[in-house]
Design a protein around this motif. Structure first.
Motif, PDB file in Angstrom:
ATOM      1  N   ALA A  18      57.621  29.189   3.476  1.00  0.00           N
ATOM      2  CA  ALA A  18      56.476  29.354   2.584  1.00  0.00           C
ATOM      3  C   ALA A  18      55.694  30.620   2.924  1.00  0.00           C
ATOM      4  O   ALA A  18      55.251  31.366   2.032  1.00  0.00           O
ATOM      5  CB  ALA A  18      55.576  28.121   2.662  1.00  0.00           C
ATOM      6  N   ILE A  19      55.509  30.881   4.222  1.00  0.00           N
ATOM      7  CA  ILE A  19      54.786  32.085   4.655  1.00  0.00           C
ATOM      8  C   ILE A  19      55.557  33.339   4.246  1.00  0.00           C
ATOM      9  O   ILE A  19      54.985  34.300   3.725  1.00  0.00           O
ATOM     10  CB  ILE A  19      54.565  32.055   6.177  1.00  0.00           C
ATOM     11  CG1 ILE A  19      53.603  30.925   6.558  1.00  0.00           C
ATOM     12  CG2 ILE A  19      54.024  33.401   6.672  1.00  0.00           C
ATOM     13  CD1 ILE A  19      53.488  30.693   8.056  1.00  0.00           C
ATOM     14  N   GLU A  62      57.724  33.672   1.881  1.00  0.00           N
ATOM     15  CA  GLU A  62      57.731  33.822   0.417  1.00  0.00           C
ATOM     16  C   GLU A  62      56.430  34.456  -0.072  1.00  0.00           C
ATOM     17  O   GLU A  62      56.444  35.299  -0.973  1.00  0.00           O
ATOM     18  CB  GLU A  62      57.939  32.461  -0.246  1.00  0.00           C
ATOM     19  CG  GLU A  62      58.140  32.566  -1.751  1.00  0.00           C
ATOM     20  CD  GLU A  62      58.553  31.244  -2.370  1.00  0.00           C
ATOM     21  OE1 GLU A  62      58.508  31.137  -3.601  1.00  0.00           O
ATOM     22  OE2 GLU A  62      58.915  30.327  -1.607  1.00  0.00           O
ATOM     23  N   ARG A  63      55.314  34.069   0.535  1.00  0.00           N
ATOM     24  CA  ARG A  63      54.030  34.688   0.168  1.00  0.00           C
ATOM     25  C   ARG A  63      54.016  36.179   0.485  1.00  0.00           C
ATOM     26  O   ARG A  63      53.306  36.959  -0.150  1.00  0.00           O
ATOM     27  CB  ARG A  63      52.877  33.990   0.900  1.00  0.00           C
ATOM     28  CG  ARG A  63      52.583  32.591   0.402  1.00  0.00           C
ATOM     29  CD  ARG A  63      51.181  32.141   0.791  1.00  0.00           C
ATOM     30  NE  ARG A  63      51.003  32.093   2.227  1.00  0.00           N
ATOM     31  CZ  ARG A  63      51.246  31.026   2.972  1.00  0.00           C
ATOM     32  NH1 ARG A  63      51.714  29.913   2.395  1.00  0.00           N
ATOM     33  NH2 ARG A  63      51.041  31.034   4.265  1.00  0.00           N
ATOM     34  N   ARG A  68      62.350  36.949   0.573  1.00  0.00           N
ATOM     35  CA  ARG A  68      63.088  35.800   0.032  1.00  0.00           C
ATOM     36  C   ARG A  68      64.592  35.973   0.253  1.00  0.00           C
ATOM     37  O   ARG A  68      65.062  37.056   0.563  1.00  0.00           O
ATOM     38  CB  ARG A  68      62.815  35.661  -1.463  1.00  0.00           C
ATOM     39  CG  ARG A  68      61.352  35.444  -1.838  1.00  0.00           C
ATOM     40  CD  ARG A  68      61.216  35.210  -3.340  1.00  0.00           C
ATOM     41  NE  ARG A  68      59.834  35.040  -3.739  1.00  0.00           N
ATOM     42  CZ  ARG A  68      59.036  36.043  -4.073  1.00  0.00           C
ATOM     43  NH1 ARG A  68      59.498  37.291  -4.058  1.00  0.00           N
ATOM     44  NH2 ARG A  68      57.791  35.821  -4.441  1.00  0.00           N
TER      45      ARG A  68
END
Length: 225
Positions: free
Chosen positions: A188-189, A191-192, A196
């Motif tokens: 998640a980190i 991706e922010r 990816r």
């Protein structure tokens, strides 16, 4: 080896029920221990417990080769005598360690404090560590470290200890076990941050070393680097 205690023999790994490992240092030093830990478990040691500082417990919480983890920051000892609650907490910790009846202490602290405690309070008969600046008096077996960690990685110095157990020291990777939740949070980190699809990236931590106090600069890259 300190001749005063040299009559003790290191037990065979398969006969060892409990080993206590002491390392009060930071995250890197704890990770450097993991090849040593895995090797002992692979050769039959039943339980390996740890006496660590409060900053590193999380590194071993998910390690399947690790038993109990005790926390003790020796730097806080000065305030213990001023607080009944702190003194009681320390006494309970020492009682729990002694009650586990460890057969061997493996000490990576480079000091004489842990072997002294193991001899006087914890009553651990075999005490293994480094002979650093002549601090091996309470050790039964020691490796010379008069030149410091030179010539090979620190993890290899740690792994060499398995030879005292009659085990050949074979180089192994460092272990750091992640949970599914850890991986999901990391994804998640990333991706922010726009990273990816398993793309390769470089992570740098130019700071660190706060535990070194005034010498923290020795753990940090200069800005021009």
């Amino acid at each position: 080896m300190n001749l005063f205690w040299s009559k003790r023999r290191v037990p065979d790994p398969q006969s060892l029920k409990r080993v206590l490992v002491a390392n009060p240092f930071g995250m890197g030093d704890v990770l450097f221990m993991t090849p040593f830990i895995r090797t002992l478990k692979d050769h039959g040691v039943r339980e390996i417990d740890f006496l660590l500082g409060s900053r590193t417990r999380e590194l071993l919480e998910t390690n399947p080769h690790v038993g109990q983890v005790f926390e003790w920051d020796k730097s806080r000892l000065k305030g213990v005598l001023k607080s009944w609650q702190q003194l009681k907490k320390l006494a309970l910790l020492f009682w729990r360690i002694r009650n586990n009846r460890y057969q061997v202490l493996v000490d990576f602290s480079l000091s004489s404090h842990y072997p002294w405690l193991a001899w006087l309070i914890f009553r651990i008969p075999v005490r293994i560590g480094f002979n650093f600046k002549g601090r091996d008096f309470f050790l039964t077996h020691s490796f010379d470290l008069s030149r410091g960690y030179t010539g090979k990685p620190v993890a290899q110095f740690y792994l060499d200890f398995v030879r005292l157990f009659g085990i050949e020291a074979v180089q192994k990777r460092l272990d750091f076990f992640l949970t599914a939740e850890d991986r999901q949070n990391a994804d998640a980190i990333l991706e922010r941050l726009g990273i990816r699809g398993g793309r390769a990236f470089l992570a740098m931590a130019p700071g660190g070393g706060e535990s070194w106090g005034l010498d923290a600069r020795l753990k940090r890259w200069p800005v021009e680097y």
